[in-house]
Each structure stands twice: as C-alpha cells, then as structure tokens.
Write a protein that holds these residues in place. Structure first.
Motif, PDB file in Angstrom:
ATOM      1  N   LEU A   1     -60.915   8.110 -22.822  1.00 57.01           N
ATOM      2  CA  LEU A   1     -60.299   9.284 -23.437  1.00 57.01           C
ATOM      3  C   LEU A   1     -60.784  10.598 -22.830  1.00 57.01           C
ATOM      4  O   LEU A   1     -59.995  11.541 -22.690  1.00 57.01           O
ATOM      5  N   THR A   2     -62.062  10.677 -22.475  1.00 55.77           N
ATOM      6  CA  THR A   2     -62.615  11.943 -21.976  1.00 55.77           C
ATOM      7  C   THR A   2     -61.813  12.515 -20.809  1.00 55.77           C
ATOM      8  O   THR A   2     -61.398  13.681 -20.847  1.00 55.77           O
ATOM      9  N   PRO A   3     -61.544  11.740 -19.728  1.00 52.30           N
ATOM     10  CA  PRO A   3     -60.768  12.333 -18.627  1.00 52.30           C
ATOM     11  C   PRO A   3     -59.334  12.684 -19.014  1.00 52.30           C
ATOM     12  O   PRO A   3     -58.758  13.620 -18.455  1.00 52.30           O
ATOM     13  N   LEU A   4     -58.760  11.960 -19.978  1.00 55.03           N
ATOM     14  CA  LEU A   4     -57.420  12.311 -20.439  1.00 55.03           C
ATOM     15  C   LEU A   4     -57.423  13.677 -21.117  1.00 55.03           C
ATOM     16  O   LEU A   4     -56.548  14.512 -20.874  1.00 55.03           O
ATOM     17  N   ALA A  18     -54.532 -11.325 -32.490  1.00 60.68           N
ATOM     18  CA  ALA A  18     -53.175 -11.240 -33.026  1.00 60.68           C
ATOM     19  C   ALA A  18     -52.506  -9.903 -32.734  1.00 60.68           C
ATOM     20  O   ALA A  18     -51.282  -9.806 -32.737  1.00 60.68           O
ATOM     21  N   SER A  19     -53.305  -8.869 -32.479  1.00 58.13           N
ATOM     22  CA  SER A  19     -52.763  -7.535 -32.219  1.00 58.13           C
ATOM     23  C   SER A  19     -53.504  -6.901 -31.046  1.00 58.13           C
ATOM     24  O   SER A  19     -54.322  -6.000 -31.221  1.00 58.13           O
ATOM     25  N   PRO A  20     -53.260  -7.368 -29.829  1.00 54.16           N
ATOM     26  CA  PRO A  20     -53.994  -6.846 -28.668  1.00 54.16           C
ATOM     27  C   PRO A  20     -53.637  -5.402 -28.346  1.00 54.16           C
ATOM     28  O   PRO A  20     -52.547  -4.919 -28.677  1.00 54.16           O
ATOM     29  N   LEU A  21     -54.584  -4.728 -27.669  1.00 53.78           N
ATOM     30  CA  LEU A  21     -54.398  -3.322 -27.295  1.00 53.78           C
ATOM     31  C   LEU A  21     -55.272  -3.002 -26.099  1.00 53.78           C
ATOM     32  O   LEU A  21     -56.492  -3.183 -26.158  1.00 53.78           O
ATOM     33  N   HIS A  22     -54.669  -2.534 -25.011  1.00 57.04           N
ATOM     34  CA  HIS A  22     -55.462  -2.125 -23.856  1.00 57.04           C
ATOM     35  C   HIS A  22     -56.203  -0.840 -24.179  1.00 57.04           C
ATOM     36  O   HIS A  22     -55.671   0.060 -24.838  1.00 57.04           O
ATOM     37  N   VAL A  23     -57.448  -0.745 -23.706  1.00 52.77           N
ATOM     38  CA  VAL A  23     -58.291   0.406 -24.035  1.00 52.77           C
ATOM     39  C   VAL A  23     -57.680   1.718 -23.547  1.00 52.77           C
ATOM     40  O   VAL A  23     -57.837   2.752 -24.197  1.00 52.77           O
ATOM     41  N   ASP A  24     -56.968   1.691 -22.428  1.00 53.53           N
ATOM     42  CA  ASP A  24     -56.320   2.919 -21.944  1.00 53.53           C
ATOM     43  C   ASP A  24     -55.225   3.376 -22.905  1.00 53.53           C
ATOM     44  O   ASP A  24     -55.063   4.577 -23.159  1.00 53.53           O
ATOM     45  N   ALA A  25     -54.461   2.418 -23.424  1.00 54.51           N
ATOM     46  CA  ALA A  25     -53.410   2.762 -24.391  1.00 54.51           C
ATOM     47  C   ALA A  25     -54.019   3.304 -25.681  1.00 54.51           C
ATOM     48  O   ALA A  25     -53.439   4.187 -26.330  1.00 54.51           O
ATOM     49  N   ALA A  26     -55.190   2.799 -26.047  1.00 50.03           N
ATOM     50  CA  ALA A  26     -55.896   3.329 -27.218  1.00 50.03           C
ATOM     51  C   ALA A  26     -56.284   4.784 -26.992  1.00 50.03           C
ATOM     52  O   ALA A  26     -56.155   5.631 -27.883  1.00 50.03           O
ATOM     53  N   ALA A  27     -56.774   5.083 -25.792  1.00 46.95           N
ATOM     54  CA  ALA A  27     -57.153   6.457 -25.466  1.00 46.95           C
ATOM     55  C   ALA A  27     -55.940   7.378 -25.495  1.00 46.95           C
ATOM     56  O   ALA A  27     -56.007   8.504 -26.008  1.00 46.95           O
ATOM     57  N   TRP A  28     -54.815   6.918 -24.968  1.00 48.19           N
ATOM     58  CA  TRP A  28     -53.598   7.721 -24.993  1.00 48.19           C
ATOM     59  C   TRP A  28     -53.158   8.017 -26.425  1.00 48.19           C
ATOM     60  O   TRP A  28     -52.669   9.113 -26.730  1.00 48.19           O
TER      61      TRP A  28
END
Length: 251
Positions: free
Chosen positions: A18-21, A193-203
């Motif tokens: 998240l920081t660089p975003l 059951a509910s996957p999430l890529h860490v980059d998408a979490a940051a977005w």
C-alpha cells in the motif's frame, strides 16, 4: 500541500504494498512499525517511518498529533513468518488484541488529532453460517466458540470502534479482506474460500481513501464465499488490480 496519511502497519504484507500506491497517488505517508530494522524499507518506499507500538497509547497519540493526518489507515496484524502453524494459536490471541485494544487506541488518537477518515483491515471469514455468498449486511458469528470466538470478538470490537467514527462527523471504512496470498503473506497461490491477492487488498485501501465512503466492504476475488459487489459498485474496486496497473486502472 498533499494530504497526510498515518499508515499503521506500513511494514506488513498489505502495508508494504500500500505504501508505494499511496505515495504514487500523491499522499504524504507516515508509516509505523515496531521494528527498527524495518524503518529503512518504509523510507525506501517513499514514506516517513515512525517507530511506535500501537499498545503504547501515549506515544501513539503523540505521534498522530504531530503528524496531524487527514486519514488514518489501520493495517496492523501480528502473524508468524510464513504463517507457521505451530505459532498460529498464539497469533490468534495477539491479533484479537490488536483488533480490540489497538484499534481503540488508534481511533481515540485519530479523533483527538482531528482526523477526518479512518480505514481499517478486517476479515471476510467471520460471518455466521448462512446463505453464501455472504453480503456485508449478514451477521457475524458472535455465537462462535473456542479460538474462533477470540477472532470474531476481536473483529466485532475493531469494526465497532471504526464505524463509531461516523457518529462524530468523520468517515469510518472497514475492509473485510479475504484469505490473502502473494508477496509477504506466507501463501504464493490463492487459498481458502475467499482468496485475495495482497496487491488487490492494497488497492482497496487506496480506493477507500479516495472515495471517502463509510461502511463495510467485502474485499475478495470473484466467485468467493463472500460477495464483492458492494466494493465494485461503491469503491470502483476490481480483484485483478495489482501494483503495476496503468494510470487509467482506477477509472
């Protein structure tokens, strides 16, 4: 002058993404860690490192007062490296304490400093058994027992503290993340059951900051056990967002 953000947990898996975003979006970021050896990585990502423990209320309050952020983001967890299963039992209790006591400290300090918006990481697997896919309006599993009860009670406390921010004229946003995978998470591929890529979490956190929308949002991939419709509709979020997305990705 760019808006200031106080990012609690800047050295964690989501915080590191998240920081660089945030910096790239033009925010002035002050990122916290408890570990001195992680301050250089926060600085290298373009943020100002702050060494503080969320349970040290006086030092935390002083840090937030000095920064005077417009937005506080809570991405704190306390998980073992690679999600070591032999250490997860202790991690359950530590995470629950962060969610309850740590969140209370952050919210109190943010209010005192005049912060307008708080965004916090919650989880998407605390729902009571019912009809899937679970929407944000469905109840949490407050009748849980054992280790799950510790987790759910921590989640309930976190969300109560953050959403109470709306009652004092601020904006409180809760992001119920799915099962994280990707760099720094301990999982290389989608699991749960509910996957999430860490980059998408940051977005999701960046978009929550930009949209300044209050409430609770499930953040998980399509066809997960939870519905992500609300996040798509109100935050403009997509599960395929990654750190290297082009400029028009947020349109």
């Amino acid at each position: 002058m760019s808006e200031r953000i106080f990012l609690a947990g800047a050295a964690g898996a989501v915080g590191s993404a998240l920081t660089p975003l945030l910096v790239g979006a033009g925010y002035e970021v002050y990122g916290t860690t408890r570990h001195l050896d992680r301050t250089d990585a926060i600085r290298a990502a373009g943020a100002h490192p702050i060494l503080v423990d969320v349970f040290d209320r006086a030092t935390l309050a002083d840090a937030i007062e000095r920064v005077a952020p417009a937005i506080v983001i809570h991405q704190l967890t306390d998980l073992p490296p690679a999600l070591d299963p032999t250490r997860m039992a202790d991690a359950v209790a530590r995470n629950a304490r962060i969610r309850a006591e740590g969140t209370a400290n952050l919210v109190t300090a943010a209010r005192a400093a005049g912060c307008a918006h708080i965004v916090a990481q919650s989880i998407a697997w605390a729902y009571a058994a019912g009809q899937a896919p679970y929407s944000e309006s469905q109840p949490l599993d407050t009748a849980a027992e054992g280790a799950r009860a510790i987790t759910v009670n921590g989640v309930v406390a976190l969300e109560r503290h953050v959403l109470a921010f709306n009652d004092c004229g601020g904006v409180g946003t809760v992001l119920r993340y799915g099962n994280l995978y990707g760099p720094g998470t301990g999982r290389d591929v989608a699991q749960g059951a509910s996957p999430l890529h860490v980059d998408a979490a940051a977005w999701a956190a960046l978009l929550a900051v930009q949209r300044a929308t209050s409430g609770v949002f499930n953040i998980a991939e399509d066809h997960a056990e939870v519905s992500n419709r609300k996040a798509k509709r109100e935050l403009g979020w997509r599960p395929d967002l990654r750190l290297a997305m082009p400029e028009n990705a947020r349109d």
